[in-house]
Design an enzyme around this catalytic site. Structure first.
Site, mmCIF file in Angstrom:
data_model
loop_
_atom_site.group_PDB
_atom_site.id
_atom_site.type_symbol
_atom_site.label_atom_id
_atom_site.label_comp_id
_atom_site.label_asym_id
_atom_site.label_seq_id
_atom_site.Cartn_x
_atom_site.Cartn_y
_atom_site.Cartn_z
ATOM 1 N N SER A 1 0.797 -1.231 0.000
ATOM 2 C CA SER A 1 0.000 0.000 0.000
ATOM 3 C C SER A 1 0.833 1.286 0.000
ATOM 4 O O SER A 1 0.321 2.340 -0.343
ATOM 5 C CB SER A 1 -0.929 0.031 1.215
ATOM 6 N N ASP B 1 -4.202 7.753 7.909
ATOM 7 C CA ASP B 1 -5.042 6.807 8.647
ATOM 8 C C ASP B 1 -4.175 6.019 9.621
ATOM 9 O O ASP B 1 -3.076 6.460 9.955
ATOM 10 C CB ASP B 1 -5.821 5.899 7.673
ATOM 11 N N HIS C 1 -0.939 4.836 7.263
ATOM 12 C CA HIS C 1 -0.355 5.478 6.081
ATOM 13 C C HIS C 1 -0.195 6.986 6.235
ATOM 14 O O HIS C 1 -1.066 7.644 6.800
ATOM 15 C CB HIS C 1 -1.235 5.202 4.859
#
Ligand SMILES: *[C@@H]1O[C@H](CO)[C@@H](O)[C@H](O)[C@H]1NC(C)=O
Ligand SMILES: *[C@@H]1O[C@H](CO)[C@@H](O)[C@H](O)[C@H]1NC(C)=O
Ligand SMILES: *[C@@H]1O[C@H](CO)[C@@H](O)[C@H](O)[C@H]1NC(C)=O
Ligand SMILES: *[C@@H]1O[C@H](CO)[C@@H](O)[C@H](O)[C@H]1NC(C)=O
Ligand SMILES: *[C@@H]1O[C@H](CO)[C@@H](O)[C@H](O)[C@H]1NC(C)=O
Length: 360
Positions: free
Chosen positions: A52, A333, A336
C-alpha cells in the site's frame, strides 16, 4: 518476549544500531547502499512492486477502504485506490524521474499510451507471502504478472534495463504473522524467512533485466497510529521498532550480498525508517515549515472499535472523524502517511535518489 528483546539488543549493539529505538538518536547510516560505481542513468520507465505504500489503484474496489471517501480527497479529488488523501511514494518518485506516475496493472487496458511510463504492480495489503489468504497477489505473483507481459512482448528486456524498479515491502507479512497467532518469540526466524524470500524476488527481477532497483526498508512500525493509539498517539512501541531494526539490518546484509555478486546492476535501500523518524522528529513539511504539531496523530480516525477511516454505518453515516487540514498532519489513517507526509519524506530521500538514479 524478554528473550527476544535481549537477543535484538545484542545484535544491534554489535553492529551499532541500538540507539535507533524510539529515541531521537540514531546512527546516521548511509541509507543507500551504493557499493559500486554506476554510469549516469536516467530511467525511461518506472516499474513498481509491493504494497500500500506504493499501490496507486491496483487493489480491488470492493476490497479496500482506499476506494472510499475520504481517501483521495486532496489528489485526485476522489477515492482512486491510493491509501492516503493524495500522492504517495510512487507518485513522488515518478515525478522526480520526470515520468508520469505509472499506470496500474489492473487498469492497463486504459490504453497503450499509458504503458510508456512503466507499470505499477503493487497491491495494498500484500507481502512476500500471502497475507489475506490468496485474495491479494503476493510479490512473486506480481512479478509473474510482469513476466507474462514480457513474454507477450508488451515490455522488452531493454525496457527493464533502462528503467528504475521500486520495491515496497513495509510489513504486511508481519501483521499477518501476528494476526495468525504467530508468537513474538518466533518473530526473529520469521523475519529471516521474509528477507530470504525478498532476496529471491529481487534476484528474479534482476534476472529479468532490471539494473536499478530500489527497495524500501521497514518504516518504524511501532510509530504507526495503530501502534500508538494506546498511548493517545504519543509513544512509539519500542518492542516493535526493535524488531523492525532487525529486519532492516538483515535487509542491508542481503542487499550488500546481492550487490557483491553482480556486474552492473545495483540494488539500493530507500531508507523509510530514517525518513519517517526524521520527519516525525522535526515535524516539518517539505518546505521546512513547522507543520506536524502532533506528528503521531492521524488525520482520519475510526469513531470506535471496528470502524476505520472510510467506514460508514448501515445508514451511510460517517463513522470516522477527519482533521481540519490534512496538509498539517503527517499520518492519514492508522498506517499510512498523508500526501504532506510523503512529500516531506521525499524531500529527505531526494539527495539519495539523486545519487543513485541520476548521476553517479
Ligand atoms: C504467492 O501466491 C501464490 C498464489 O497464491 C502461491 O502459490 C505462492 O506460493 C505464493 N508465494 C509465496 C512465496 O508465498
Ligand atoms: C515466460 O516465459 C518463460 C519462457 O518461456 C516461461 O518459463 C515462464 O513461465 C513464462 N512466465 C509467465 C509468467 O508466463
Ligand atoms: C508493543 O507491541 C507488542 C507486539 O505487537 C505488543 O505485544 C505490546 O503489547 C505493545 N506494547 C505496548 C506498550 O503497546
Ligand atoms: C564480497 O565478495 C568478496 C569476494 O568474493 C568477499 O570476500 C566479501 O566478503 C564479499 N562481501 C560481502 C558483503 O558479501
Ligand atoms: C552491463 O550492462 C551492459 C549494458 O546493459 C551489458 O551489455 C553488459 O553485459 C553488462 N555487464 C555485466 C558484467 O553484466
Amino acid at each position: 518476549m524478554e528473550f527476544l528483546i535481549i537477543f535484538f539488543h545484542c545484535l544491534l549493539l554489535t553492529t551499532g544500531y541500538l540507539c535507533v529505538q524510539g529515541s531521537s538518536h540514531h546512527r546516521h547510516q548511509h541509507h543507500f547502499h551504493d557499493s559500486r560505481q554506476v554510469y549516469g542513468f536516467r530511467p525511461t520507465k518506472l516499474f513498481v512492486f509491493g504494497d500500500s505504500y506504493a499501490d496507486t489503484g491496483n487493489i480491488r474496489k470492493s476490497f479496500a477502504d482506499s476506494w472510499k471517501e475520504p481517501y483521495g480527497s486532496t489528489f485526485p479529488g476522489k477515492p482512486a485506490g491510493r491509501f492516503s488523501d493524495g500522492r504517495i511514494l510512487t507518485d513522488y518518485l515518478a515525478k522526480f524521474l520526470g515520468l508520469k506516475s505509472p499506470v496500474t496493472y489492473t487498469w492497463m487496458n486504459l490504453g497503450k499510451q499509458k504503458w510508456l511510463n512503466g507499470m505499477n504492480f503493487a497491491y495494498g495489503g500484500s507481502g512476500v507471502f500471502n497475507t489475506f489468504g490468496d485474495l491479494l497477489p503476493n510479490m512473486s505473483t506480481q512479478i509473474d504478472f510482469f513476466e507474462k507481459l514480457m513474454n507477450d512482448s508488451v515490455y522488452t528486456k531493454w525496457d527493464l534495463q533502462s528503467s528504475a524498479v521500486l520495491v515496497s515491502l513495509t510489513g504486511n507479512d508481519y501483521g499477518t504473522y501476528l494476526a495468525n497467532g504467530g508468537a513474538f518469540q518466533g518473530l526473529a526466524s520469521f523475519i529471516s524467512k521474509v528477507i530470504n524470500q525478498l532476496e529471491v524476488n529481487l534476484k528474479r527481477v534482476r534476472r529479468l533485466g532490471a539494473r536499478k532497483i530500489v527497495v524500501t526498508s521497514l518504516p518504524p512500525l511501532g510509530c504507526l497510529p495503530r501502534s500508538t493509539e494506546t498511548s493517545s498517539f504519543k509513544k512509539c512501541n519500542i518492542t516493535e521498532n526493535i524488531a523492525v531494526s532487525y529486519h532492516n539490518l538483515l535487509l542491508q546484509q542481503a542487499v550488500a550480498k546481492l550487490n557483491n555478486k553482480t556486474g552492473n546492476s545495483t540494488i539500493s535501500i530507500v531508507d523509510l525508517f530514517r525518513s519517517f523518524t526524521t520527519v516525525i522528529e522535526q515535524k516539518q513539511d517539505y518546505l521546512g515549515n513547522l507543520k506536524f504539531e502532533t506528528p503521531l496523530k492521524p488525520c482520519c480516525i475510526g469513531k470506535s472499535d471496528g470502524y476505520f477511516c472510510g467506514s460508514v454505518d448501515d445508514k451511510g453515516a460517517k463513522m470516522y472523524t477527519l482533521c481540519h487540514d490534512p496538509k498539517s498532519v503527517f499520518f492519514w489513517d492508522s498506517s499510512h502517511p498523508t500526501e504532506a507526509g510523503w512529500q516531506a519524506m521525499f524531500t529527505t530521500l531526494k539527495p539519495s535518489f539523486d545519487r543513485i538514479l541520476k548521476y553517479q
